[in-house]
Scaffold this motif. Structure first.
Motif, PDB file in Angstrom:
ATOM      1  N   LYS A 191     -18.545  53.647   2.312  1.00  0.00           N
ATOM      2  CA  LYS A 191     -19.236  52.363   2.507  1.00  0.00           C
ATOM      3  C   LYS A 191     -18.887  51.356   1.409  1.00  0.00           C
ATOM      4  O   LYS A 191     -18.900  50.148   1.632  1.00  0.00           O
ATOM      5  CB  LYS A 191     -20.752  52.582   2.539  1.00  0.00           C
ATOM      6  CG  LYS A 191     -21.256  53.193   3.849  1.00  0.00           C
ATOM      7  CD  LYS A 191     -22.767  53.396   3.772  1.00  0.00           C
ATOM      8  CE  LYS A 191     -23.341  53.976   5.069  1.00  0.00           C
ATOM      9  NZ  LYS A 191     -24.768  54.345   4.894  1.00  0.00           N
ATOM     10  N   THR A 209     -15.389  49.953   2.613  1.00  0.00           N
ATOM     11  CA  THR A 209     -15.205  49.246   3.891  1.00  0.00           C
ATOM     12  C   THR A 209     -16.534  48.867   4.528  1.00  0.00           C
ATOM     13  O   THR A 209     -17.522  49.594   4.368  1.00  0.00           O
ATOM     14  CB  THR A 209     -14.394  50.095   4.905  1.00  0.00           C
ATOM     15  OG1 THR A 209     -14.180  49.314   6.093  1.00  0.00           O
ATOM     16  CG2 THR A 209     -15.131  51.370   5.307  1.00  0.00           C
ATOM     17  N   ASP A 210     -16.533  47.743   5.233  1.00  0.00           N
ATOM     18  CA  ASP A 210     -17.693  47.358   6.038  1.00  0.00           C
ATOM     19  C   ASP A 210     -17.459  47.721   7.501  1.00  0.00           C
ATOM     20  O   ASP A 210     -18.325  47.514   8.350  1.00  0.00           O
ATOM     21  CB  ASP A 210     -17.924  45.840   5.945  1.00  0.00           C
ATOM     22  CG  ASP A 210     -18.337  45.434   4.544  1.00  0.00           C
ATOM     23  OD1 ASP A 210     -19.054  46.231   3.882  1.00  0.00           O
ATOM     24  OD2 ASP A 210     -17.938  44.335   4.106  1.00  0.00           O
ATOM     25  N   ALA A 211     -16.275  48.229   7.782  1.00  0.00           N
ATOM     26  CA  ALA A 211     -15.914  48.538   9.175  1.00  0.00           C
ATOM     27  C   ALA A 211     -16.513  49.879   9.600  1.00  0.00           C
ATOM     28  O   ALA A 211     -16.853  50.712   8.766  1.00  0.00           O
ATOM     29  CB  ALA A 211     -14.395  48.574   9.298  1.00  0.00           C
ATOM     30  N   ASN A 223     -10.420  49.888   7.736  1.00  0.00           N
ATOM     31  CA  ASN A 223     -10.070  48.520   7.331  1.00  0.00           C
ATOM     32  C   ASN A 223      -8.868  47.981   8.100  1.00  0.00           C
ATOM     33  O   ASN A 223      -8.715  46.774   8.264  1.00  0.00           O
ATOM     34  CB  ASN A 223      -9.780  48.462   5.827  1.00  0.00           C
ATOM     35  CG  ASN A 223     -11.060  48.438   4.999  1.00  0.00           C
ATOM     36  OD1 ASN A 223     -12.105  47.974   5.482  1.00  0.00           O
ATOM     37  ND2 ASN A 223     -10.985  48.938   3.776  1.00  0.00           N
TER      38      ASN A 223
END
Lengths: 356, 356
Positions: free
Chosen positions: B62, B65-67, B37
């Motif tokens: 997951k 974070t989407d990173a 993030n």
């Protein structure tokens, strides 16, 4: 982006790049003078030299340059009694007997195992050498005072933070942080064990920088402009480079040694005390590998060094790399055969912007 | 001055700073996600985790974070016959019996010494983890193909130039150059000896950079912005940091481990195979020192690791640092207790200009 560092001003040089004071003949007056004439600091590695040899070399350097240069000496080891010394010499001669047989060498008479430090230092004081560097410990308070009285800049070797702190406490002007990558002898003098004093340059330099206020010179594994720039980023005020200068034309290292460095990889070196009794990094060869079996029996420095002298010499004379010390750091793949000036100019071309 | 590197684009991250995939519980989903993030690459150290544990951890990451993030696995060791394995287990249990007595532990039944790599990898493939990193060797061609088919970016660990060359030949996207300063297990898989694969980061990185065309990530001894900047100067496209993240609040390392790191010096670590059968760097403690006497008798990885599990666990439960693995690199004096975000922001503040 970069300004004149305290080191450059202390050493009165243009670029804070020091050619290491490698003992054993590599640091010819030509090499030392060429580095100093290029704007760096050349160093005579005088650890093994007799006082009058040191004087001659200093005078030869002065004839070749008006720029500052340094002389490097070894801080003397603890003295053994005559009886202990004789017993160590016998052990050393026995451990190395087979090599003497191979080279048809007679059993040598080992008299003097170490040059007299005070006499060596006297030459430096008398000749008013601009800079004095040392390894294996600390000079006496008296010696440091004499150096200060003559305004000789002092550089001491540290392999741990505690060693650096002791150097600063003793009034030494500049600390040379010797990372584990470095070739030749380890300067270690206070660590609990040699393994614990094998700190990589990347980790050692910033930790020393944080714990002393004198300038810190990075050494160990620095071979080109990338290494110089990295050292400055770590907080070093300059660099000291040994292996990179060892393969230069002006270096007095034997050709067989230069060739081995030029054709070695980063994974070819190991630590050994087989040659001198003190741990040093060099390219692995049969002498080091065979003597490793007797690791605990090898006499201490400087006795083993005196004991192996004839074998190293005979191996070198026969251009046989198997029984001579092939000191080198871990950056060997980056070594090149060129003149010291070419190497120096290349370093400045790669990093010059950082110094202005 | 700096542009987006191939690494940043390959990994789809803002800053090429990777939190190392340390196995053993330190890399909580919170730590991994916080680093990702912040614009770096967090890594789950899943080497010792069962497949379903890995899946749960990935799903937890997951959710946070989407990173992009990575999962790190150990390449499996050569398999021993049941008979050999049993004999090694018995040796290991015998060598460590006294510690079990101290902790009042029963002789354990050692069943599974290693998780099944293919099953671990399957979870990574099924969960479409963005990046996969590994150590101790090379995945099979089949495994690499499966990763490529799913567009998973691969990062392999090299401790020598030859290992880096083999990684590139096998089609690995990024080489992580692990210098001798690094804490935890050595990734060495091709070197003639462990000693010859202990190359300092300063020497290792530029030599690897010169011999591969894929991006190189520097690791080993990098603890702050100075180290990050130095690594970039050496030609690295980014850095991987382990010890610096180990003491972060989000790290799952035991508090006694964190405290030891925060209060250690650069000269406190040594290499040991006492805990796992494979050489790793950690802060010296009685278990390492006492077991060093039996160095040649210690069973190979992963057997010794399975054998010492109950002792390490008991030591940790009693908050006793003497019999647990205290993995740490040589930069310990630079470690700080803070959040991962604070550490990351500090790194970017110190070096941000280099990334734009």
């Amino acid at each position: 982006m970069w300004h004149e560092t305290k080191t450059q001003s202390l050493l009165n040089i243009e670029y804070p790049i020091i050619q290491a004071g490698m003992a054993g003949g590599a640091t010819t007056p030509e090499l030392v003078a060429e580095v100093s004439n290029s704007g760096g600091l050349g160093t005579l590695g005088a650890g093994y030299m007799a006082p009058e040899q040191i004087r001659s070399a200093i005078q030869a350097i002065k004839a070749l340059t008006d720029a500052p240069f340094a002389v490097n000496l070894f801080i003397p080891s603890p003295k053994y009694s005559k009886g202990e010394e004789q017993s160590y010499i016998e052990t050393g001669l026995k451990l190395t007997e087979r090599y003497r047989q191979n080279f048809n060498l007679e059993k040598p008479q080992v008299h003097q195992v170490e040059e007299d430090f005070d006499e060596q230092l006297n030459v430096i004081l008398e000749e008013k050498v601009p800079c004095f560097s040392f390894t294996f410990g600390l000079p006496s308070a008296d010696a440091i005072q004499k150096l200060k009285d003559r305004a000789i800049t002092t550089l001491g070797t540290a392999t741990t933070v505690n060693e650096a702190i002791e150097l600063e406490k003793a009034g030494i002007d500049i600390v040379v942080a010797q990372g584990s990558e470095a070739g030749g002898h380890r300067g270690t003098f206070l660590a609990p064990s040699m393994e614990q004093a094998m700190i990589g340059t990347m980790a050692l330099v910033p930790q020393i920088v944080d714990h002393v206020s004198v300038p810190v010179i990075a050494s160990g594994g620095i071979m080109d402009g990338r290494g110089v720039a990295a050292a400055l980023m770590l907080g070093a005020s300059g660099v000291q480079m040994g292996t990179a200068f060892l393969t230069c034309q002006e270096s007095g290292a034997q050709d067989v040694h230069k060739q081995k460095i030029l054709h070695s990889s980063e994974a070819d070196t190991i630590l050994t005390k087989a040659f001198s009794g003190k741990e040093a990094r060099g390219i692995a060869n049969p002498f080091m590998e065979e003597m490793a079996e007797h690791h605990d029996a090898i006499p201490p420095y400087p006795i083993q060094n005196a004991v192996t002298k004839d074998i190293r010499k005979a191996s070198g004379q026969q251009k046989n790399p198997d029984y001579m010390s092939l000191w080198a750091g871990q950056g060997t793949r980056l070594s090149e055969a060129m003149t010291a000036k070419e190497l120096f100019d290349k370093l400045i071309e790669e990093t010059g912007a950082l110094f202005r």
